[in-house]
Motif scaffolding. Structure first.
Motif, PDB file in Angstrom:
ATOM      1  N   GLY A  14       0.929  -1.240   0.027  1.00 55.89           N
ATOM      2  CA  GLY A  14       0.149   0.047   0.139  1.00 55.89           C
ATOM      3  C   GLY A  14       0.773   1.352   0.020  1.00 55.89           C
ATOM      4  N   ASN A  15       2.273   1.111   0.114  1.00 57.25           N
ATOM      5  CA  ASN A  15       3.039   2.226  -0.400  1.00 57.25           C
ATOM      6  C   ASN A  15       2.976   2.813  -1.461  1.00 57.25           C
ATOM      7  OD1 ASN A  15       4.223   2.141   2.626  1.00 57.25           O
ATOM      8  ND2 ASN A  15       5.114   0.228   1.732  1.00 57.25           N
ATOM      9  N   SER A  16       2.894   4.282  -1.892  1.00 53.71           N
ATOM     10  CA  SER A  16       3.042   4.757  -3.182  1.00 53.71           C
ATOM     11  C   SER A  16       4.037   5.821  -3.394  1.00 53.71           C
ATOM     12  CB  SER A  16       1.714   5.215  -3.532  1.00 53.71           C
ATOM     13  OG  SER A  16       1.311   5.980  -2.879  1.00 53.71           O
ATOM     14  N   SER A  17       4.506   6.251  -4.614  1.00 57.19           N
ATOM     15  CA  SER A  17       5.268   7.241  -4.870  1.00 57.19           C
ATOM     16  C   SER A  17       5.183   7.810  -6.174  1.00 57.19           C
ATOM     17  CB  SER A  17       6.957   6.957  -4.847  1.00 57.19           C
ATOM     18  OG  SER A  17       7.120   5.868  -5.781  1.00 57.19           O
ATOM     19  N   GLY A  18       5.496   8.695  -6.688  1.00 52.45           N
ATOM     20  CA  GLY A  18       5.230   9.587  -8.073  1.00 52.45           C
ATOM     21  C   GLY A  18       6.339  10.079  -8.651  1.00 52.45           C
ATOM     22  N   ASP A  19       6.200  10.331 -10.039  1.00 54.28           N
ATOM     23  CA  ASP A  19       7.416  10.843 -10.805  1.00 54.28           C
ATOM     24  C   ASP A  19       6.688  11.791 -12.004  1.00 54.28           C
ATOM     25  OD1 ASP A  19       9.839  11.688 -11.946  1.00 54.28           O
ATOM     26  OD2 ASP A  19      10.069   9.875 -12.919  1.00 54.28           O
ATOM     27  N   SER A  20       7.295  12.962 -12.205  1.00 52.94           N
ATOM     28  CA  SER A  20       6.836  13.719 -13.397  1.00 52.94           C
ATOM     29  C   SER A  20       7.831  13.857 -14.610  1.00 52.94           C
ATOM     30  CB  SER A  20       6.618  15.134 -12.839  1.00 52.94           C
ATOM     31  OG  SER A  20       5.745  15.009 -11.626  1.00 52.94           O
ATOM     32  N   LEU A  21       7.425  14.366 -15.802  1.00 53.57           N
ATOM     33  CA  LEU A  21       8.110  14.499 -16.973  1.00 53.57           C
ATOM     34  C   LEU A  21       7.602  15.815 -17.362  1.00 53.57           C
ATOM     35  CD1 LEU A  21      10.135  13.388 -19.050  1.00 53.57           C
ATOM     36  CD2 LEU A  21       8.193  12.530 -20.386  1.00 53.57           C
ATOM     37  N   VAL A  22       8.744  16.509 -17.882  1.00 56.31           N
ATOM     38  CA  VAL A  22       8.386  18.304 -18.497  1.00 56.31           C
ATOM     39  C   VAL A  22       8.618  17.817 -20.003  1.00 56.31           C
ATOM     40  CG1 VAL A  22       9.173  20.450 -18.629  1.00 56.31           C
ATOM     41  CG2 VAL A  22       8.957  19.202 -16.393  1.00 56.31           C
ATOM     42  N   VAL A  23       7.549  18.136 -20.809  1.00 52.53           N
ATOM     43  CA  VAL A  23       7.691  18.012 -22.114  1.00 52.53           C
ATOM     44  C   VAL A  23       7.767  19.400 -22.760  1.00 52.53           C
ATOM     45  CG1 VAL A  23       6.259  17.049 -24.152  1.00 52.53           C
ATOM     46  CG2 VAL A  23       6.351  15.842 -22.190  1.00 52.53           C
ATOM     47  N   ARG A  24       8.888  19.746 -23.532  1.00 53.73           N
ATOM     48  CA  ARG A  24       8.967  20.834 -24.424  1.00 53.73           C
ATOM     49  C   ARG A  24       8.566  20.332 -25.752  1.00 53.73           C
ATOM     50  NH1 ARG A  24      14.520  24.027 -23.346  1.00 53.73           N
ATOM     51  NH2 ARG A  24      15.245  21.935 -23.776  1.00 53.73           N
ATOM     52  N   TYR A  25       7.709  20.964 -26.546  1.00 53.84           N
ATOM     53  CA  TYR A  25       7.060  20.340 -27.632  1.00 53.84           C
ATOM     54  C   TYR A  25       6.600  21.653 -28.703  1.00 53.84           C
ATOM     55  CZ  TYR A  25       3.851  17.465 -30.583  1.00 53.84           C
ATOM     56  OH  TYR A  25       3.424  16.826 -31.535  1.00 53.84           O
ATOM     57  N   ASP A  26       7.173  21.304 -29.863  1.00 58.98           N
ATOM     58  CA  ASP A  26       7.131  22.279 -31.011  1.00 58.98           C
ATOM     59  C   ASP A  26       7.084  21.637 -32.118  1.00 58.98           C
ATOM     60  OD1 ASP A  26       7.123  24.494 -32.656  1.00 58.98           O
ATOM     61  OD2 ASP A  26       9.253  25.215 -32.303  1.00 58.98           O
ATOM     62  N   ALA A  27       5.639  21.752 -33.058  1.00 60.04           N
ATOM     63  CA  ALA A  27       5.607  20.886 -34.118  1.00 60.04           C
ATOM     64  C   ALA A  27       5.348  21.930 -35.205  1.00 60.04           C
ATOM     65  CB  ALA A  27       4.446  20.124 -34.056  1.00 60.04           C
ATOM     66  N   THR A  28       5.804  23.272 -34.910  1.00 52.53           N
ATOM     67  CA  THR A  28       5.404  24.200 -36.070  1.00 52.53           C
ATOM     68  C   THR A  28       6.622  24.691 -36.649  1.00 52.53           C
ATOM     69  OG1 THR A  28       3.470  25.010 -34.855  1.00 52.53           O
ATOM     70  CG2 THR A  28       4.435  26.621 -36.595  1.00 52.53           C
ATOM     71  N   ALA A  29       6.980  24.648 -37.984  1.00 55.59           N
ATOM     72  CA  ALA A  29       8.130  24.987 -38.632  1.00 55.59           C
ATOM     73  C   ALA A  29       8.261  26.756 -38.539  1.00 55.59           C
ATOM     74  CB  ALA A  29       8.035  24.718 -40.213  1.00 55.59           C
ATOM     75  N   PRO A  30       9.426  27.010 -38.912  1.00 63.61           N
ATOM     76  CA  PRO A  30       9.723  28.641 -38.796  1.00 63.61           C
ATOM     77  C   PRO A  30       8.947  29.197 -39.501  1.00 63.61           C
ATOM     78  CG  PRO A  30      11.775  27.398 -38.645  1.00 63.61           C
ATOM     79  CD  PRO A  30      10.788  26.391 -38.821  1.00 63.61           C
ATOM     80  N   THR A  31       8.565  30.507 -39.671  1.00 61.28           N
ATOM     81  CA  THR A  31       7.665  31.206 -40.205  1.00 61.28           C
ATOM     82  C   THR A  31       8.682  32.624 -40.656  1.00 61.28           C
ATOM     83  OG1 THR A  31       6.770  32.473 -38.118  1.00 61.28           O
ATOM     84  CG2 THR A  31       5.552  30.560 -38.993  1.00 61.28           C
ATOM     85  N   GLY A  32       7.917  33.188 -41.667  1.00 56.54           N
ATOM     86  CA  GLY A  32       8.523  34.448 -42.021  1.00 56.54           C
ATOM     87  C   GLY A  32      10.077  34.212 -42.633  1.00 56.54           C
ATOM     88  N   VAL A  33      10.054  33.088 -43.297  1.00 54.81           N
ATOM     89  CA  VAL A  33      11.530  32.738 -43.880  1.00 54.81           C
ATOM     90  C   VAL A  33      11.627  33.345 -45.018  1.00 54.81           C
ATOM     91  CG1 VAL A  33      13.226  30.993 -44.797  1.00 54.81           C
ATOM     92  CG2 VAL A  33      11.565  30.473 -42.541  1.00 54.81           C
TER      93      VAL A  33
END
Length: 601
Positions: free
Chosen positions: A91-110
């Motif tokens: 019945g003992n429990s523990s947790g963990d987190s993941l920070v996601v950096r996400y960018d699926a958009t290509a550069p603009t104004g090229v």
């Protein structure tokens, strides 16, 4: 798995029983970790959907359950957190987190921009730098293309470049341009054919034309008329330019231009024979100097007379371009006739009885009607000796013509007789002389005392090779001179000295010496003597004997003789000398050379 704990109970009668209880105990929470379905790029970014799952480990009771897997596919974010837990069987429990950096958009104004303006009329004609730029709202720009365009030539060229954000998204943009770095093809032509033998000798028009496959011809040099300077590789500068600003000049038009006649000079094919005169046939040739096309042909003729102090002839030259020179005149003098009237004479009469015995001058003379006399033989004769020798001389005129030789006979002797040796051998009351002479007609031998002023006396004349003079005194030094003369009056002399004396000559016979003196005894050397036996006697008794190897002996101050000590004391002395032959141990002596006396006291 559990711990066994055992216990027991006993009654008052002493009876007992036991039982075991299994205890399972876990108070430590599990180790929990969040795991993405794939790792981010090198910069820590995702640009496509991913899933996140949780898992754990527990060393005691083991994992019972973990949070369900979740997915992430947007929106773009610089950091989204996803959390989960795991629980063990206790019945003992523990947790963990993941920070996601996400960018699926290509550069603009090229966009893309050239590093400089077009070179000419909207065209680039040499490599140009092009740079791309753009923006990205989430992960930011990581890099953009920067390149140089240098071909191929194209009126519709399109240089391609990109910008990439930190998450790896790419945007591509083209850069249209007109590019032509190739000069036009240009040709140059002359308006007419050469005038003579591949050469132009008067003005000619030169034209330029061209083609260009990419930007097309913009302009070409206007036609020119070439009229100089003279050149074997003449050309006029010109060319064409295309719309991109590229210029080209053709290889030089291979034409030769010479409008100048050659500079002509005339002369004989050889130098004058003497003093500016020719004395035998010659060829007159005209030569030209043409620094451009060169000389093609010149006049030429032969001349062999008549004799004249002023001859003139004319001719000209033509160059390879067809230009002819004005006539050129050459003047020269010609005389092919030798001098005449030769005569010869000596500067003085012979020296002795028809003979010359020292150098004399001899001169030849003559006349010449055209060029005149330049020189006649004139010499000083001094050798070699000749009996009836014949010399030859001639005269030469200024044209170099030589007369036939004229002879001159003479007898010449300047060499005195050769006296190769004069040997004097002094004797007792005489001097024997021997000599060797060649080339003499007469000999005279004279004698005079070596000291004083007494005149010399001729003691011999004739043609022999030896003489013994017996009219001399012992111990007097004489000077003998032998004179030899030949038929031409040449004289040679040779002298020598001699002192006649006895065989035993020192000290002089009958000499008086002082007591205890150390006289030097000397005698005439004997042939083939290797040593001598010298004996000294006093009043009839031998008082000493020595064996010198030379023809002299210095008497010691003291010596031993027959076991007695000796020295020079008062008395009458006699000394003897015998020559020894061969080894001394053989005891071979020649006859007595002589004896002599002296007195001490």
């Amino acid at each position: 798995t559990g711990v066994n704990e055992t216990g027991s109970c006993s009654d008052n009668a002493g009876n007992s029983s036991s039982d075991t209880f299994v205890v399972r105990y876990d108070t430590t929470p599990p180790n929990t970790a969040a795991t993405p379905s794939r790792p981010p790029n090198g910069a820590g970014w995702y640009r496509a959907p991913l899933s996140i799952s949780w898992g754990g480990t527990d060393a005691t009771s083991g994992i019972d359950s973990c949070s369900a897997t979740v997915g992430y596919g947007g929106p773009d974010t610089q950091g989204a957190t996803r959390s989960g837990t795991c629980t063990d069987r206790a019945g003992n429990s523990s947790g963990d987190s993941l920070v996601v950096r996400y960018d699926a958009t290509a550069p603009t104004g090229v966009t893309a921009a050239a590093g400089r303006a077009p070179d000419h009329d909207g065209w680039y004609n040499h490599p140009v730098a092009i740079g791309w730029s753009g923006s990205d709202a989430t992960s930011g720009i990581a890099s953009c293309t920067s390149r140089s365009y240098g071909g191929p030539d194209d009126a519709d060229a399109n240089a391609s470049g990109t910008c990439t954000d930190v998450a790896g998204n790419v945007t591509a943009v083209g850069f249209p341009l007109q590019y032509d770095a190739t000069g036009p093809a240009v040709t140059v032509t002359a308006a007419r054919m050469p005038d003579h033998d591949g050469w132009y000798n008067h003005p000619v028009a030169i034209n330029w034309s061209g083609t260009d496959a990419t930007s097309g011809i913009d302009s070409c040099s206007p036609p020119v008329t070439y009229s100089g300077p003279d050149s074997g590789s003449a050309s006029s500068a010109g060319g064409c330019t295309d719309h991109a600003g590229n210029s080209a000049s053709p290889p030089p038009l291979s034409f030769r231009y010479d409008a100048t006649a050659p500079v002509t000079t005339a002369g004989a094919t050889r130098s004058p024979d003497a003093n500016g005169w020719y004395d035998h046939p010659l060829r007159i040739s005209w030569s030209g100097a043409d620094p451009v096309s060169g000389v093609a042909a010149c006049s030429s003729l032969a001349y062999g007379g008549p004799d004249s102090g002023s001859v003139s002839r004319s001719g000209s030259c033509t160059d390879r371009a067809g230009n002819a020179s004005a006539p050129s005149t050459v003047r020269f003098r010609y005389d092919a006739t030798a001098p005449t009237g030769l005569a010869v004479s000596a500067a003085r009469p012979p020296d002795h009885d028809g003979w010359y015995n020292h150098p004399l001058g001899i001169r030849w003379t003559g006349v010449d009607a055209t060029a005149g006399i330049a020189a006649c033989t004139s010499l000083t004769y001094g050798s070699p000796d000749a009996t009836g020798g014949r010399l030859s001389g001639r005269c030469t005129d200024r044209a170099g013509n030589a007369s036939a030789p004229l002879g001159f006979g003479l007898r010449y002797d300047e060499s005195p007789p050769s006296l190769t040796s004069l040997v004097l051998r002094p004797l007792d009351g005489a001097v024997a002389l021997r000599w060797r002479v060649t080339g003499a007609d007469a000999l005279v031998l004279s004698r005079a005392p070596a000291s004083g002023t007494a005149a010399s006396t001729d003691v011999y004349s004739g043609g022999g090779g030896a003489f013994t003079d017996k009219s001399v005194e012992n111990y007097v030094r004489y000077r003998y001179t032998l004179t030899a003369s030949d038929a031409a009056g040449n004289i040679a002399h040779r002298s020598g000295f001699a002192t006649p004396r006895p065989v035993l000559f020192a000290p002089r016979p009958g000499a008086h010496l002082r007591v205890h003196a150390r006289p030097l005894f000397a005698w005439r050397p004997a042939k083939r003597a290797r040593y001598y036996n010298f004996q000294l006697w006093r009043d009839g008794t031998r008082v000493g004997s020595w064996w010198p190897t030379a023809n002299r002996l210095r008497l010691p101050s003291r010596w031993q003789a027959d076991g007695d000590a000796q020295r020079l004391v008062a008395g009458d002395y006699t000394w003897y000398v015998w020559p020894g032959r061969g080894a001394r141990r053989l005891g071979r002596y020649g006859p007595l050379l002589g004896k002599s006396t002296f007195v001490v006291g």
